[in-house]
Motif scaffolding. Structure first.
Motif, PDB file in Angstrom:
ATOM      1  N   LYS A 232      49.308  44.928  58.140  1.00  0.00           N
ATOM      2  CA  LYS A 232      49.339  43.401  57.794  1.00  0.00           C
ATOM      3  C   LYS A 232      49.613  43.087  56.352  1.00  0.00           C
ATOM      4  N   ASN A 233      49.421  43.787  55.550  1.00  0.00           N
ATOM      5  CA  ASN A 233      49.786  43.386  54.032  1.00  0.00           C
ATOM      6  C   ASN A 233      49.164  44.615  53.111  1.00  0.00           C
ATOM      7  N   THR A 234      49.553  44.443  51.841  1.00  0.00           N
ATOM      8  CA  THR A 234      48.831  45.462  50.851  1.00  0.00           C
ATOM      9  C   THR A 234      47.247  45.727  50.974  1.00  0.00           C
ATOM     10  N   SER A 235      46.798  44.670  51.061  1.00  0.00           N
ATOM     11  CA  SER A 235      45.283  44.724  51.169  1.00  0.00           C
ATOM     12  C   SER A 235      44.814  45.660  52.347  1.00  0.00           C
ATOM     13  N   GLU A 236      45.313  45.491  53.459  1.00  0.00           N
ATOM     14  CA  GLU A 236      44.958  46.256  54.585  1.00  0.00           C
ATOM     15  C   GLU A 236      45.416  47.625  54.492  1.00  0.00           C
TER      16      GLU A 236
ATOM     17  N   ASP B 178      43.419  45.720  37.372  1.00  0.00           N
ATOM     18  CA  ASP B 178      44.460  45.874  38.207  1.00  0.00           C
ATOM     19  C   ASP B 178      44.280  44.762  39.201  1.00  0.00           C
ATOM     20  N   HIS B 179      45.321  44.881  40.258  1.00  0.00           N
ATOM     21  CA  HIS B 179      45.226  43.867  41.474  1.00  0.00           C
ATOM     22  C   HIS B 179      43.947  43.910  42.213  1.00  0.00           C
ATOM     23  N   PRO B 180      43.278  42.806  42.207  1.00  0.00           N
ATOM     24  CA  PRO B 180      41.942  42.985  43.135  1.00  0.00           C
ATOM     25  C   PRO B 180      42.123  43.432  44.470  1.00  0.00           C
ATOM     26  N   ASN B 181      43.173  43.174  44.970  1.00  0.00           N
ATOM     27  CA  ASN B 181      43.504  43.601  46.552  1.00  0.00           C
ATOM     28  C   ASN B 181      43.248  45.269  46.428  1.00  0.00           C
ATOM     29  N   ASN B 182      43.735  45.708  45.632  1.00  0.00           N
ATOM     30  CA  ASN B 182      43.437  47.075  45.518  1.00  0.00           C
ATOM     31  C   ASN B 182      42.048  47.448  45.110  1.00  0.00           C
TER      32      ASN B 182
ATOM     33  N   MET C 217      46.040  53.188  41.737  1.00  0.00           N
ATOM     34  CA  MET C 217      46.482  52.153  40.818  1.00  0.00           C
ATOM     35  C   MET C 217      48.005  51.512  41.218  1.00  0.00           C
ATOM     36  N   SER C 218      48.314  50.317  40.590  1.00  0.00           N
ATOM     37  CA  SER C 218      49.702  49.812  40.651  1.00  0.00           C
ATOM     38  C   SER C 218      50.567  50.609  39.989  1.00  0.00           C
ATOM     39  N   HIS C 219      51.892  50.372  40.710  1.00  0.00           N
ATOM     40  CA  HIS C 219      52.971  50.917  40.086  1.00  0.00           C
ATOM     41  C   HIS C 219      53.436  49.987  39.031  1.00  0.00           C
ATOM     42  N   VAL C 220      53.443  48.797  39.513  1.00  0.00           N
ATOM     43  CA  VAL C 220      53.966  47.690  38.665  1.00  0.00           C
ATOM     44  C   VAL C 220      52.989  46.482  38.662  1.00  0.00           C
ATOM     45  N   THR C 221      52.541  45.897  37.531  1.00  0.00           N
ATOM     46  CA  THR C 221      51.538  45.054  37.553  1.00  0.00           C
ATOM     47  C   THR C 221      51.890  43.621  37.718  1.00  0.00           C
ATOM     48  N   PHE C 222      51.278  42.825  38.147  1.00  0.00           N
ATOM     49  CA  PHE C 222      51.623  41.378  38.860  1.00  0.00           C
ATOM     50  C   PHE C 222      51.508  40.428  37.502  1.00  0.00           C
ATOM     51  N   HIS C 223      50.626  40.872  36.734  1.00  0.00           N
ATOM     52  CA  HIS C 223      49.767  39.832  35.787  1.00  0.00           C
ATOM     53  C   HIS C 223      50.770  40.097  34.280  1.00  0.00           C
TER      54      HIS C 223
ATOM     55  N   VAL D 102      48.719  54.815  45.728  1.00  0.00           N
ATOM     56  CA  VAL D 102      49.573  53.732  44.712  1.00  0.00           C
ATOM     57  C   VAL D 102      49.790  52.272  45.508  1.00  0.00           C
ATOM     58  N   ASP D 103      49.573  51.287  44.747  1.00  0.00           N
ATOM     59  CA  ASP D 103      49.927  50.135  45.151  1.00  0.00           C
ATOM     60  C   ASP D 103      51.558  49.825  44.693  1.00  0.00           C
ATOM     61  N   ALA D 104      52.349  49.420  45.717  1.00  0.00           N
ATOM     62  CA  ALA D 104      53.728  49.379  45.275  1.00  0.00           C
ATOM     63  C   ALA D 104      54.175  47.869  45.477  1.00  0.00           C
ATOM     64  N   MET D 105      53.380  47.154  45.857  1.00  0.00           N
ATOM     65  CA  MET D 105      53.495  45.628  46.194  1.00  0.00           C
ATOM     66  C   MET D 105      54.591  45.072  45.152  1.00  0.00           C
ATOM     67  N   GLN D 106      54.245  45.141  43.943  1.00  0.00           N
ATOM     68  CA  GLN D 106      54.890  44.080  42.959  1.00  0.00           C
ATOM     69  C   GLN D 106      56.238  45.025  42.624  1.00  0.00           C
ATOM     70  N   GLY D 107      56.599  45.989  42.870  1.00  0.00           N
ATOM     71  CA  GLY D 107      57.731  46.643  42.352  1.00  0.00           C
ATOM     72  C   GLY D 107      58.476  46.870  43.492  1.00  0.00           C
TER      73      GLY D 107
ATOM     74  N   SER E  95      51.812  48.577  50.637  1.00  0.00           N
ATOM     75  CA  SER E  95      52.486  47.672  50.124  1.00  0.00           C
ATOM     76  C   SER E  95      52.630  46.255  51.204  1.00  0.00           C
ATOM     77  N   GLY E  96      52.773  45.092  50.660  1.00  0.00           N
ATOM     78  CA  GLY E  96      53.341  44.044  51.672  1.00  0.00           C
ATOM     79  C   GLY E  96      54.915  44.205  51.381  1.00  0.00           C
ATOM     80  N   THR E  97      55.362  43.143  52.118  1.00  0.00           N
ATOM     81  CA  THR E  97      56.888  43.064  52.042  1.00  0.00           C
ATOM     82  C   THR E  97      57.430  41.432  51.693  1.00  0.00           C
ATOM     83  N   HIS E  98      56.562  40.882  51.199  1.00  0.00           N
ATOM     84  CA  HIS E  98      57.017  39.528  51.056  1.00  0.00           C
ATOM     85  C   HIS E  98      57.295  38.999  49.726  1.00  0.00           C
ATOM     86  N   LYS E  99      57.768  40.056  48.773  1.00  0.00           N
ATOM     87  CA  LYS E  99      58.475  39.982  47.698  1.00  0.00           C
ATOM     88  C   LYS E  99      59.798  40.627  47.487  1.00  0.00           C
ATOM     89  N   GLY E 100      59.795  41.458  46.705  1.00  0.00           N
ATOM     90  CA  GLY E 100      61.252  42.404  46.779  1.00  0.00           C
ATOM     91  C   GLY E 100      61.526  42.821  48.220  1.00  0.00           C
TER      92      GLY E 100
HETATM   93  C1  LIG Z   1      50.090  44.607  42.881  1.00  0.00           C
HETATM   94  C2  LIG Z   1      49.769  43.801  44.147  1.00  0.00           C
HETATM   95  N1  LIG Z   1      48.993  44.145  45.235  1.00  0.00           N
HETATM   96  C3  LIG Z   1      48.807  43.096  46.040  1.00  0.00           C
HETATM   97  C4  LIG Z   1      49.279  42.163  46.257  1.00  0.00           C
HETATM   98  C5  LIG Z   1      49.111  40.988  47.519  1.00  0.00           C
HETATM   99  O1  LIG Z   1      48.005  41.720  48.325  1.00  0.00           O
HETATM  100  P1  LIG Z   1      48.384  41.368  49.861  1.00  0.00           P
HETATM  101  O2  LIG Z   1      49.865  41.735  50.308  1.00  0.00           O
HETATM  102  O3  LIG Z   1      47.533  41.981  50.648  1.00  0.00           O
HETATM  103  O4  LIG Z   1      48.399  39.784  49.923  1.00  0.00           O
HETATM  104  C6  LIG Z   1      49.894  41.306  45.263  1.00  0.00           C
HETATM  105  C7  LIG Z   1      50.745  40.147  45.114  1.00  0.00           C
HETATM  106  O5  LIG Z   1      50.574  39.330  46.084  1.00  0.00           O
HETATM  107  C8  LIG Z   1      50.279  42.342  44.073  1.00  0.00           C
HETATM  108  O6  LIG Z   1      50.774  41.744  42.937  1.00  0.00           O
END
Ligand SMILES: Cc1ncc(COP(=O)(O)O)c(C=O)c1O
Length: 393
Positions: free
Chosen positions: A82-86, A109-113, A154-160, A183-188, A206-211
């Motif tokens: 469904k998304n990165t969190s899942e 690092d991202h709270p969803n990880n 860990m994240s590959h790329v940080t969101f913040h 690895v959380d690859a969402m941001q990269g 990862s999710g798919t709603h960015k890159g």
């Molecule tokens: C590193 C990272 N992980 C996860 C998410 C989002 O998590 P999810 O796809 O579960 O909404 C983001 C940003 O939205 C992010 O930057």
């Protein structure tokens, strides 16, 4: 600036970015024509024929193969989520961890990880956070590994702050110490090329709603298929090697497949999967390396102009350690976000400033608009910050 591809033509595929200065792809992608057309085809088919599900599932497998090639892995190593969190929760709960085991993560690092792993504390797993620094690599983790350490996530790329951490060296460290690596690859993903095997990752989520240019609600999970000991915490018919033909569940038919389908649950987000297939074709036609080069060049252009204004950058400046497309400007979000919005500039508030994030469609003209807006508001907060930053060297 060097044209790595026909940016003007690509920009035409994202009509929204002519209405506003869109510098927020790290939040979500604007919708592009190829993705919109894939959704429209799905809607038309559902509307006119009540849904050719077999065709949609065939396209799902085609998209799975495209995702696999995009990450340098085999189709059967990719699950849709469904998304990165899942994805991170599936990964965290598949690891055979118990009381006394340790997982290393990065503070902030991202709270969803982080929460996916912090939730394992109820099983007695200890989560140890190492400090967040501009460079995180194998050396950052090495001294924290002891005989109870089982995994690093860990994240590959940080969101913040737009760090691009050296996940390859951390993956190598994990291999040396027989640790699982998540690895959380969402941001990269979609801008920074990913080679899952070079990362030596056990899981990549990862999710798919960015890159990857798709609306929210679709995620990916890469699983190293050699890790057959990793089993899903949840189960549905779709997760089984041989789902019962008569739809009667029996306790003796629960064998898992040797594929990442073991981590899939029930029906899929089929319109988004079709959108993803179109998005990957679109990115491949441009070339992800070209998207990366273009974003790096935009980043250089941005940094140079911020320097001229004596406005600081949060996070790493050099190409070796920064993400190509994410830059956090040291302007307090509480003072600046509304101002940018009022000036038709879309950016994101982050903990240490204003995040500017690029997509394949951005140009130097977008950056000029941002810089002009900063220059026009020559308020004390900029001057004060400037004084502080110059003292910091
Ligand atoms: C590193 C990272 N992980 C996860 C998410 C989002 O998590 P999810 O796809 O579960 O909404 C983001 C940003 O939205 C992010 O930057």
């Amino acid at each position: 600036m060097i044209q790595h591809y026909d940016v003007a033509a690509v920009r035409k595929a994202f009509p929204a970015v002519d209405q506003i200065v869109y510098l927020d792809s790290g939040f979500q992608t604007p919708l592009s024509r190829p993705v919109k057309e894939a959704y429209e085809r799905f809607l038309r088919e559902g509307f006119e024929t009540a849904g050719p599900k077999q065709i949609w599932l065939k396209r799902l497998e085609e998209t799975r193969a495209k995702v696999a090639t995009f990450l340098g892995v085999k189709s059967h190593e990719i699950a849709f989520t469904k998304n990165t969190s899942e994805s991170m929760n599936i990964a965290a709960n598949a690891l055979p961890l118990g009381a006394g085991d340790k997982v290393l993560m990065i503070y902030g690092d991202h709270p969803n990880n982080a929460y996916a792993f912090l939730n394992l504390q109820k099983k007695g797993v200890e989560i140890v956070f190492i400090p967040m620094t501009d460079v995180v690599d194998a050396e950052s983790f090495r001294s924290h590994i002891d005989d109870r350490t089982r995994a690093i996530s860990m994240s590959h790329v940080t969101f913040h702050a737009g760090h691009r951490f050296d996940v390859e060296s951390v993956g190598e460290l994990c291999a040396q110490h027989s640790l699982y690596f998540v690895v959380d690859a969402m941001q990269g993903i979609g801008v920074v090329p990913i080679d899952a095997k070079a990362m030596k990752a056990t899981f990549i989520g990862s999710g798919t709603h960015k890159g990857l240019l798709v609306p929210q609600g679709l995620g990916l999970l890469y699983w190293d298929a050699a890790r057959v000991e990793l089993e899903p915490a949840y189960l549905a018919a779709a997760s089984l090697a041989e789902p019962p033909q008569d739809f009667i569940a029996r306790p003796d038919d629960m064998a898992l497949p040797a594929t990442a389908c073991r981590f899939e649950l029930g029906n899929f987000n089929l319109p988004a999967v079709q959108g993803l297939g179109a998005a990957i074709d679109f990115i491949n036609a441009i070339g992800i390396e070209n998207v990366q080069r273009h974003c790096f060049d935009l980043g250089d252009y941005l940094i140079e102009r911020l320097d001229q204004l004596y406005v600081g950058l949060v996070g790493p400046r050099d190409r070796q350690h920064r993400a190509p497309h994410i830059y956090v400007i040291a302007l307090p979000a509480a003072d600046w976000l509304d101002y940018f919005t009022q000036n038709g500039i879309r950016v994101s508030p982050e903990r240490d400033g204003i995040r500017v994030s690029f997509g394949m469609f951005n140009t130097t003209a977008d950056i000029d608009r941002l810089i002009e807006a900063i220059r026009a508001r020559n308020v004390p907060s900029v001057q004060t910050r400037t004084a502080v930053l110059s003292k910091l060297g």
